[in-house]
Write an enzyme that holds these catalytic residues in place. Structure first.
Site, PDB file in Angstrom:
ATOM      1  N   HIS A   1      -0.618   5.952  -2.592  1.00 51.45           N
ATOM      2  CA  HIS A   1       0.253   5.160  -1.989  1.00 51.45           C
ATOM      3  C   HIS A   1       1.258   4.667  -1.016  1.00 51.45           C
ATOM      4  CE1 HIS A   1      -1.788   3.648  -6.135  1.00 51.45           C
ATOM      5  NE2 HIS A   1      -1.258   5.132  -6.553  1.00 51.45           N
TER       6      HIS A   1
ATOM      7  N   GLY B   1       0.837   8.605 -14.323  1.00 52.01           N
ATOM      8  CA  GLY B   1      -0.596   6.999 -13.642  1.00 52.01           C
ATOM      9  C   GLY B   1      -0.990   7.277 -12.805  1.00 52.01           C
TER      10      GLY B   1
ATOM     11  N   HIS C   1      -5.188  10.326  -3.555  1.00 51.17           N
ATOM     12  CA  HIS C   1      -4.242   8.965  -2.979  1.00 51.17           C
ATOM     13  C   HIS C   1      -3.066   9.149  -2.606  1.00 51.17           C
ATOM     14  CE1 HIS C   1      -4.937   7.976  -7.150  1.00 51.17           C
ATOM     15  NE2 HIS C   1      -3.958   6.572  -7.204  1.00 51.17           N
TER      16      HIS C   1
ATOM     17  N   ILE D   1      -6.658  -3.093  -4.411  1.00 50.25           N
ATOM     18  CA  ILE D   1      -7.296  -4.040  -4.709  1.00 50.25           C
ATOM     19  C   ILE D   1      -6.308  -5.172  -6.187  1.00 50.25           C
ATOM     20  CG2 ILE D   1      -8.145  -3.201  -6.932  1.00 50.25           C
ATOM     21  CD1 ILE D   1     -10.668  -4.605  -5.983  1.00 50.25           C
TER      22      ILE D   1
ATOM     23  N   ASN E   1       0.365   9.796  -7.858  1.00 46.25           N
ATOM     24  CA  ASN E   1       0.803   9.762  -9.224  1.00 46.25           C
ATOM     25  C   ASN E   1      -0.396  10.825  -9.704  1.00 46.25           C
ATOM     26  OD1 ASN E   1       2.180   8.161  -9.670  1.00 46.25           O
ATOM     27  ND2 ASN E   1       0.708   6.569  -9.904  1.00 46.25           N
TER      28      ASN E   1
HETATM   29  P1  5GP Z   1      -3.329   5.290  -9.336  1.00 46.74           P
HETATM   30  O1  5GP Z   1      -2.915   4.958 -10.859  1.00 46.74           O
HETATM   31  O2  5GP Z   1      -4.498   6.284  -9.546  1.00 46.74           O
HETATM   32  O3  5GP Z   1      -2.136   6.454  -8.588  1.00 46.74           O
HETATM   33  O4  5GP Z   1      -3.594   4.600  -8.292  1.00 46.74           O
HETATM   34  C1  5GP Z   1      -5.054   4.245  -8.844  1.00 46.74           C
HETATM   35  C2  5GP Z   1      -5.307   2.763  -7.411  1.00 46.74           C
HETATM   36  O5  5GP Z   1      -6.721   2.044  -6.989  1.00 46.74           O
HETATM   37  C3  5GP Z   1      -3.793   1.086  -8.182  1.00 46.74           C
HETATM   38  O6  5GP Z   1      -3.441   1.047  -7.778  1.00 46.74           O
HETATM   39  C4  5GP Z   1      -6.118   0.616  -8.082  1.00 46.74           C
HETATM   40  O7  5GP Z   1      -5.257  -0.287  -8.098  1.00 46.74           O
HETATM   41  C5  5GP Z   1      -6.630   1.092  -7.210  1.00 46.74           C
HETATM   42  N1  5GP Z   1      -7.831   0.516  -6.903  1.00 46.74           N
HETATM   43  C6  5GP Z   1      -8.497   0.938  -7.996  1.00 46.74           C
HETATM   44  N2  5GP Z   1      -9.859   0.335  -8.168  1.00 46.74           N
HETATM   45  C7  5GP Z   1      -9.848   0.607  -6.701  1.00 46.74           C
HETATM   46  C8  5GP Z   1     -10.954  -0.656  -6.150  1.00 46.74           C
HETATM   47  O8  5GP Z   1     -11.979  -0.589  -6.202  1.00 46.74           O
HETATM   48  N3  5GP Z   1     -10.745  -0.807  -4.632  1.00 46.74           N
HETATM   49  C9  5GP Z   1      -9.142  -0.899  -4.012  1.00 46.74           C
HETATM   50  N4  5GP Z   1      -9.373  -1.240  -3.131  1.00 46.74           N
HETATM   51  N5  5GP Z   1      -8.257   0.129  -5.099  1.00 46.74           N
HETATM   52  C10 5GP Z   1      -8.787   0.246  -5.757  1.00 46.74           C
END
Ligand code: 5GP
Ligand code: ZN
Length: 113
Positions: free
Chosen positions: A101, A92, A99, A31, A86
């Protein structure tokens, strides 16, 4: 409904731009993209992070990487891309459903921030 954001996306209960879906893996666009291509690849099974992986998840983790490779090809990332997982808040991680990236479409720097 699950309290987990990514379980909701995997179940189709929360909107997302889905790139690929199968029984065990879902990929959707981030997002807040940090690169021209920024896709998240998740297991449909709720796993909190790499730190919580079980031996039985080994095959599933391999699937995440194979799906990442397929999507990178579809997205024309032949010049290179970065896969990031992460793990934990200091690294982070902000969504506690494992997940990968997939980032591409621009030059990447090392070391990461
Ligand atoms: P993290 O910081 O946990 O490695 O990555 C989480 C990712 O999820 C972030 O890049 C953030 O932008 C994305 N994200 C968080 N909430 C949502 C959502 O509701 N929909 C989508 N498509 N991405 C999300
Ligand atoms: Zn979840």
């Amino acid at each position: 409904m699950s309290a987990c954001l990514f379980c909701q996306i995997a179940a189709g209960e929360r909107p997302a731009t889905i790139v690929q879906r199968s029984a065990d893996v879902v990929a959707f666009r981030d997002i807040h993209p940090q690169a021209p291509t920024h896709i998240l690849i998740i297991p449909t099974k709720h796993i909190v992070s790499v730190a919580e992986l079980a031996v039985e998840d080994e095959k599933l983790m391999g699937r995440l990487l194979t799906v990442a490779k397929e999507i990178a090809q579809q997205e024309n990332l032949g010049q290179g891309y970065r896969l990031v997982i992460n793990t934990g808040s200091q690294a982070g991680q902000s969504v506690f459903h494992l997940h990968v990236h997939l980032l591409g479409g621009r030059a990447m720097h090392w070391p990461p921030g």
